[in-house]
Scaffold this motif. Structure first.
Motif, mmCIF file in Angstrom:
data_model
loop_
_atom_site.group_PDB
_atom_site.id
_atom_site.type_symbol
_atom_site.label_atom_id
_atom_site.label_comp_id
_atom_site.label_asym_id
_atom_site.label_seq_id
_atom_site.Cartn_x
_atom_site.Cartn_y
_atom_site.Cartn_z
ATOM 1 N N CYS A 124 0.826 -1.208 0.000
ATOM 2 C CA CYS A 124 0.000 0.000 0.000
ATOM 3 C C CYS A 124 0.866 1.266 0.000
ATOM 4 N N HIS B 259 0.012 3.711 3.476
ATOM 5 C CA HIS B 259 0.457 3.486 4.849
ATOM 6 C C HIS B 259 1.669 2.558 4.802
ATOM 7 N N CYS C 184 -7.352 -0.933 0.300
ATOM 8 C CA CYS C 184 -6.299 -1.422 1.183
ATOM 9 C C CYS C 184 -6.949 -1.984 2.434
ATOM 10 N N CYS D 128 -5.129 -0.034 5.778
ATOM 11 C CA CYS D 128 -5.501 1.301 6.252
ATOM 12 C C CYS D 128 -6.911 1.690 5.836
#
Ligand SMILES: [Zn+2]
Length: 613
Positions: free
Chosen positions: A37, A40, A58, A61
């Protein structure tokens, strides 16, 4: 504003997998794609992209959305800007009758100024024998000069008049830092310099670096200042080319010239920082394209210090980090000239692990026989290594330190604490029963909208949407009663399209909310959640078929939950009204409020009984 038809055209022309692959590495996993991702910090991929559904999500997050959402977040753009950017990419003309936002037109005008500037610099290069012979002396081939759009800035005010002749405003030229204001008017910023245009990953020119061609100039390099299209710490030189060749490994060199020479010698996975030490953002950026980083800096004091700093950031980002050291020569360019590029490739393949390099560098800073100094070294390495998830990496580092500092391993290990396990974040804090109740209702509302959305376009669409409508009406609920406004709005939309006999409801709803980040994040999150669940279930039992019966029961339960919460809220109001009526002695009103209270009690009662049990 941009018409919905245009937005759909752009969306259809911009395959989400293709767009996202431009920013980070994706691997196919089942029917979707997975990657690390970009929003994050993580080490194991929980970022999912679905080509079929054209969305990303994601699971680490929670960010998610469509291709526009992704570009908005990555590029920090508004919705309209993201549509324009993707339209430009696929060659779709957008007629925007309203003036676009000031910000966007400024970005556009800076890019245009830079583009005209490099046309000028490149032309000047071809006309300058001095610049050309300098390029030859640095071993740059004609192909490399063309690839990197190398230029030459004579700097006698020629640029300003050239830009003016191309319709570039003085304001744009000033803001892009190509010209500057002096006491006696404007002057060219880059004078008598070898010019490196700096590209973003799309190949737009966002800034310049100018190198002196001899020692007569004070500064070896002059770099563009930061502008609205250029943030130094967030770009890497040549990443636009290198990202196509990384194959898991990226090589980092110190400057433009190293980068260009190494690249043209055939090591194409090479990037450079932009006249500054490597930043954490740059390490993050690089990690999207490679897992292994090889630092190849000059081996003077500044270069070694820079390598330690860069290595710290890259290692902290979780990259496998290595360092190439040159004993025999000053920099990669010299090395290639002396030993050839194949030897350099070998050196890169056999580069030293960063931790080893770091220990050696630290040891040089004091007396390695002094106990206190040894402790300083251990602490510094331990501080860095503790960021690694891998206990093997941590214990290997401890062993290396023990060896190099002639200490017993158990002594060193004492400084290597266990990595603190990261605690998963809980959404908000549930500190009282009321919050808990509200959470329950939120889940119920979410389940309703998820069931509805996931039924769209499937064989169950009619049955499910009908069932929701019937149960809802039976319980006297409206979507306006939903506590979550987004869920309420989306459900009202679905309802309206369903009642109108619309065929492609999901597509319609997605398009309605295409410019609403929150809403399309909710929709894509729901779809992605289901994709993941289905996939996991298929792994467990390929023949598993979802049970419709469960869905029907679930819908009823959830709607009931929502009804009760609403009744609870109404009860508070009714109790207030009753107190009011009692104090004023309005018996007529009191009677009707008591009836209302009784009705609410009927709804709430079963829950109370259950609680007592
Ligand atoms: Zn994430």
């Amino acid at each position: 504003l941009i018409s919905p038809d245009k937005i759909e055209e752009v969306k259809n022309a911009s395959d989400i997998v293709e767009i996202i692959t431009g920013y980070l590495a994706l691997k196919q996993s089942g029917s979707s794609f997975k990657g690390i991702c970009p929003f994050h910090q993580e080490k194991t991929p929980s970022f999912m992209v679905s080509r079929e559904k054209q969305l990303f999500k994601c699971f680490g997050c929670g960010q998610g959305g469509n291709v526009f959402t992704f570009v908005q977040r990555m590029e920090n753009l508004s919705f309209v800007e993201s549509v324009k950017m993707l339209a430009k990419r696929s060659g779709i003309e957008i007629e925007d009758n309203r003036r676009s936002t000031v910000d966007f037109s400024e970005k556009e005008s800076l890019l245009k100024a830079n583009l005209e500037a490099i046309n000028y610099f490149h032309d000047m290069f071809l006309k300058s024998d001095r610049a050309k012979s300098y390029a030859v002396s640095r071993g740059l081939s004609e192909a490399t000069i063309a690839d990197f759009k190398i230029g030459f800035a004579p700097g006698e005010g020629g640029l300003s008049s050239y830009l003016r002749s191309k319709g570039i405003s003085e304001d744009a030229a000033l803001k892009s830092w190509l010209i500057a204001k002096g006491n006696t008017g404007t002057y060219d910023v880059f004078r008598d310099r070898f010019m490196f245009p700096i590209f973003n990953i799309y190949g737009d020119i966002i800034a310049f670096g100018g190198r002196a061609m001899d020692d007569s100039q004070q500064a070896k390099y002059i770099n563009s200042k930061e502008t609205s299209i250029y943030i130094k710490g967030r770009n890497l030189y040549n990443l636009n080319n290198a990202r196509k060749f990384t194959d898991g490994t990226a090589v980092i060199v110190e400057g433009y010239m190293d980068c260009v020479t190494v690249y043209s010698a055939g090591i194409k996975n090479v990037v450079a920082t932009l006249g500054t030490a490597m930043t954490p953002d740059q390490a993050k950026l690089l990690k999207r394209y490679a897992q292994k980083a090889v630092i190849m800096y000059d081996m003077d004091d500044a270069g070694r210090q820079g390598a330690v700093r860069a290595g710290n950031h890259l290692f902290s980002e979780g990259m496998d980090t290595y360092v190439v050291s040159f004993e025999e020569v000053k920099d990669p360019d010299d090395y290639i000239k002396k030993f050839g590029v194949e030897k350099l490739k070998e050196k890169i393949a056999k580069a030293e692990p960063f931790i080893d390099f770091m220990i050696e560098q630290l040891k040089k800073q004091g007396d390695p026989n002094n106990a206190y100094f040894k402790e300083t070294v251990i602490k510094e390495v331990a501080a860095l290594v503790s960021k690694s998830d891998s206990s093997i990496v941590r214990s290997a580092a401890a062993k290396k330190l023990a060896d190099r500092l002639y200490l017993a391993i158990n002594l060193v290990e004492g400084y290597f604490g266990r990595k603190e396990e990261t605690v998963p974040q809980v959404e908000g804090t549930i500190d009282d029963a009321k919050a808990l109740r509200e959470k329950g209702v939120d889940l119920a509302e979410k389940t309703i909208i998820a069931t509805a959305i996931n039924s769209l376009g499937t064989d169950d669409e009619q049955v499910i949407l009908k069932h929701i409508a019937e149960r809802r009406e039976l319980l006297g609920l409206k979507y306006e009663d939903f506590r979550n406004n987004a869920y309420s709005q989306i459900m009202q939309k679905i309802k309206a399209y369903f009642n109108a006999g619309e065929k492609e409801i999901l597509k319609k709803v997605e398009l309605d909310y295409v410019d609403n980040e929150d809403y399309n994040s909710i929709i894509s999150g729901i779809i992605a959640d289901k994709e993941r669940r289905d996939w996991q279930e298929k792994q467990k039992d390929p023949k598993a078929k979802k049970q419709e019966q469960d869905n029907m029961q679930l819908i009823s339960d959830c709607l009931q939950r929502i009804q009760k919460e609403k009744a609870g809220r109404e009860m508070e109001a009714v109790n207030d009204a009753i107190r009011q009526a009692e104090s004023t002695g309005d018996t007529q009103a009191l009677k009707s409020f008591m009836e209302e209270k009784h009705r609410l009690q009927m709804i709430l009662a079963p829950a109370k009984n259950k609680l007592k049990r």
